[in-house]
Write a protein that holds these residues in place. Structure first.
Motif, PDB file in Angstrom:
ATOM      1  N   ARG A   1       3.586   6.813  -7.891  1.00  0.00           N
ATOM      2  CA  ARG A   1       4.165   8.066  -8.392  1.00  0.00           C
ATOM      3  C   ARG A   1       4.631   8.978  -7.263  1.00  0.00           C
ATOM      4  NH1 ARG A   1      -0.361   7.349 -11.592  1.00  0.00           N
ATOM      5  NH2 ARG A   1      -1.516   8.639 -10.156  1.00  0.00           N
TER       6      ARG A   1
ATOM      7  N   ASN B   1       0.804  -1.230   0.000  1.00  0.00           N
ATOM      8  CA  ASN B   1       0.000   0.000   0.000  1.00  0.00           C
ATOM      9  C   ASN B   1       0.832   1.273   0.000  1.00  0.00           C
ATOM     10  OD1 ASN B   1      -2.558  -1.043  -0.178  1.00  0.00           O
ATOM     11  ND2 ASN B   1      -2.713  -1.375   2.023  1.00  0.00           N
ATOM     12  N   LEU B   2       1.723   1.385  -0.965  1.00  0.00           N
ATOM     13  CA  LEU B   2       2.458   2.643  -1.120  1.00  0.00           C
ATOM     14  C   LEU B   2       1.709   3.529  -2.107  1.00  0.00           C
ATOM     15  CD1 LEU B   2       6.088   1.252  -1.398  1.00  0.00           C
ATOM     16  CD2 LEU B   2       4.912   2.107   0.635  1.00  0.00           C
ATOM     17  N   LEU B   3       1.880   4.848  -1.974  1.00  0.00           N
ATOM     18  CA  LEU B   3       1.283   5.756  -2.949  1.00  0.00           C
ATOM     19  C   LEU B   3       2.091   5.689  -4.242  1.00  0.00           C
ATOM     20  CD1 LEU B   3       0.492   8.988  -0.891  1.00  0.00           C
ATOM     21  CD2 LEU B   3      -1.013   7.087  -1.466  1.00  0.00           C
TER      22      LEU B   3
ATOM     23  N   LEU C   1       4.349  10.379   5.044  1.00  0.00           N
ATOM     24  CA  LEU C   1       2.894  10.520   5.173  1.00  0.00           C
ATOM     25  C   LEU C   1       2.393  10.612   6.626  1.00  0.00           C
ATOM     26  CD1 LEU C   1       0.850  10.860   2.956  1.00  0.00           C
ATOM     27  CD2 LEU C   1       0.356   8.426   3.077  1.00  0.00           C
TER      28      LEU C   1
END
Ligand code: ATP
Ligand code: MG
Lengths: 407, 260
Positions: B99, B95-97, B108
């Protein structure tokens, strides 16, 4: 979470979908462009007109033949006339009239030696014209009463005519032809700039009766009279006097309407304001619709964005984002989207305004007031908030675990 | 008092006519500094339990006390605060963001804790150093291997210095070599005093922990110390004062057709 963080996140999110962002804000772009373009044009017009009218002062009045007069049902057809003889009678019989001139305007080619040029205006007026219109001579002299009474073949020209006909450094005394009529230049008018119909410096002014030689006798049947009352307080009394004398001269029975119209300066200002206000209001309504459509576009794309980024929202919540952080993030994104559209719209509208002013000859310089820009951005912010709040609160209410599990 | 104390916790999903009892009366007490593996067959309720422990989800019934606070009484704001400060959560799917660079991903939680911008990058960078990924700080997730992505996710979980680390199958998507690297990280975090709770399917991963809780059909089947745990307790290290004993849920084995 601080606003700056949200703005950066919003710009990042929008940058990932540039084309989509622009297409989405098309409604906003068109809406704001329309406001800015119309406002800039209308403001330009209003600026020019009020400038000219305020220049002539509050004692200024105009009398027109009422050309609609014969069109009423059951009217006996009778030619509507307003002649310079009416004007002369007014000068004698209405106390309080200080200055009066007829104006007939037309177009005639002119020639000086081998140079030919058709000026925008050829005016036939009386010697009072410069004082009535607040438009004075720069060189030489204006037409005298004798010139006007004796129907002399003399003319005063505008600077543009001097240039086009190459009248040279000493235009006074030059013999030019207006149509087939030879006239002597006795003066050059001060430069004045453009008006609706054309360039006021591209002008030849001849005595009224001389103009009738050019345009024909019939041209004298329907003239405009322009005059000044002695002072502002005398305006109502002069107006009544004009009405009385003209009704009498035109043989109008009691109960018959006037076959002429008297306009006072402040009435002209008001009616110009009303017309331009009407234009602005109509455009505002259209713009309202464009902004509504734009707002719906933004709402739509924000709903898509919230759905696309459900997992991101879940993740943000799982690392500590509160409802209001998510709300702020998406609200700021909607507002940013709307403001980007607004900025593009302002730029486009400014461009269109300038283009119109540049392309249409003699159109006044477009003028974008700061309030219009502020208003445009204010409205865009409102649209962003109004149409962004629903998608944003939808995002904020998402359950973290369901959002993370979303596919 | 225990750091984590759950009693009679149930999680029931209503699926139309069907009800799924994902958790069916779970009692667990966890002390600060413990190293716990949660095992069990697929569908036994491990993720559900982890989500409850991580305050991402709320139980249908029962009580959850975290650090002496009854979690069910907390509102969104307070829960967000706990998720931000007390708990670091590591997901199986990272679950990384997208771009977004590794260091920005790690930042974060700091954004939501209101850490000033000037400190954020430094702290994120140090968290990446702890997981041995400082040299990839400016890489985006799609430029990283699975193991590296999981390290970024762990760094993100660590960055706010939470006391509890929850990891739901952190090695589930990784090969065994990479899994060992990641587990070495968790071992180190435990050694430095963190409470570590992770879900796994693999026995040898679970052997890293000191205590293994096995679920079946939403109930605790076993709760026992591992070899390491016994050795660790004998040595007095690790801070786990818990005397684990096997718990056999009486009806769990009796239920017909229950997955083994
Ligand atoms: N949102 C949901 N709606 C309905 N049922 C659910 C939901 N989430 C989980 N369940 C059910 O709850 C039970 C436990 O699920 P959970 O995800 O906790 O299992 P798990 O032990 O983590 O399994 P796995 O090892 O496969 O990850 C399963 O039967 C699952 O189908
Ligand atoms: Mg699971």
């Amino acid at each position: 979470m601080i606003v700056g963080e949200n703005v950066l996140a919003a710009i990042d999110a929008l940058r990932a979908n540039k084309l989509r962002a622009v297409l989405t804000t098309l409604g906003i772009i068109i809406g704001t462009a329309a406001v800015i373009a119309v406002v800039s044009i209308v403001q330009g017009l209003q600026f020019m007109i009020t400038n000219q009218l305020e220049g002539v002062g509050s004692t200024y009045m105009q009398v027109f033949p009422d050309v609609g007069f014969n069109q009423g049902p059951g009217m006996v057809a009778r030619p509507v006339e307003l002649t310079w003889n009416d004007g002369l009678a007014l000068r004698q019989q209405v106390p309080g009239i200080r200055l009066i001139t007829p104006i007939i305007a037309g177009s005639k080619p002119t020639r000086f030696r081998d140079r030919r040029h058709t000026p925008d205006f050829v005016f036939g007026v009386s010697e009072d014209y410069p004082d009535v219109m607040n438009h004075t001579v720069d060189q030489g002299r204006f037409l005298s009463r004798i010139d006007v009474e004796r129907r002399r073949k003399v003319a005063v020209v505008g600077s543009e005519v001097v240039e086009k006909l190459r009248l040279g450094q000493q235009p006074i005394g030059g013999e030019i032809y207006v149509g087939s009529l030879p006239v002597t230049v006795v003066g050059v008018m001060e430069e004045q700039g453009t008006t609706f119909g054309g360039n006021l410096d591209d002008l030849v002014i001849v005595p009224f009766d001389t103009a009738l030689l050019l345009f024909g006798r019939d041209a004298g049947d329907q003239v405009q009279l322009r005059l000044h009352a002695a002072n502002a307080d005398a305006v109502p009394q002069v107006r009544d006097g004009i009405e009385r004398v003209l009704r009498n001269r035109h043989g109008l029975e009691d109960g018959e309407p006037n076959d002429f119209t008297i306009l006072l300066q402040d009435e002209i200002l008001k009616s110009v304001g009303a017309i331009l206000g009407g234009v602005t209001a109509t455009v505002a309504a259209i713009v309202g619709i464009a902004l509504l459509v734009g707002g719906i576009g933004i709402m739509n794309i924000m709903l898509v964005s919230v759905t696309e980024r459900t997992r991101e929202i879940g993740l943000r919540k799982s690392v500590g984002a509160r409802r209001r952080d998510i709300l702020a993030q998406f609200l700021v994104e909607a507002i940013t989207l709307s403001l980007i559209g607004g900025a593009m719209g302002v730029a486009a509208g400014y461009g269109v305004g300038q283009l119109v002013a540049a392309v249409i000859p003699n159109w006044p310089q477009a003028h974008v007031p700061l309030w219009a820009v502020a208003l445009a951005f204010g409205f865009c912010t409102l649209v962003g908030v109004g149409f962004g709040i629903y998608p944003a609160s939808k995002a904020a209410r998402l359950d973290p675990i369901e959002a993370l599990r979303f596919e | 008092m225990s750091l984590i104390d759950i009693r009679g916790v149930e999680k029931v999903y209503e699926m139309g006519a069907e009800t799924v009892r994902a958790l069916d009366g779970v009692d667990i007490a966890i002390e600060a500094g413990e190293y716990i593996a949660i095992m069990g067959a697929s569908g036994s309720g491990k993720s559900t339990l982890m989500n409850l422990l991580g305050c991402l989800d709320t139980p249908s019934a029962g009580h959850y006390q975290l650090d002496g606070v009854a979690v069910e009484t907390l509102d969104d704001e307070a829960l967000a605060h706990i998720r931000n400060h007390k708990i670091g959560f590591v997901f199986q799917t990272f679950n990384l963001l997208a771009r977004t660079s590794a260091v920005k991903n790690v930042e974060l939680p700091l954004i939501y804790s209101g850490t000033p911008r000037s400190q954020r990058r430094g702290r994120s960078f140090r968290a990446l150093e702890r997981v041995g990924l400082a040299d990839r700080a400016d890489h985006q997730p799609n430029e990283l291997s699975g193991g590296q992505r999981q390290r970024v996710a762990i760094a993100r979980a660590l960055v706010n210095d939470p006391s509890i680390l929850l990891a739901d199958e952190p090695t589930g998507n990784l090969d065994s070599k990479t899994s060992e690297d990641i587990m070495a990280l968790f071992d180190g975090l435990h050694a430095s005093g963190n409470t570590v709770i992770l879900v796994t399917h693999e026995r040898d991963i679970a052997e890293h922990a000191w205590r293994v809780i096995t679920l079946r059909d939403g109930k605790v089947l076993h709760d026992e110390l591992t070899e390491r745990g016994r050795a660790g307790q004998a040595g007095g290290g690790g801070g786990a004062a818990h005397a684990a004993r096997p718990v056999v849920s009486p009806d769990a084995s009796a239920r017909p057709g229950a997955p083994a």
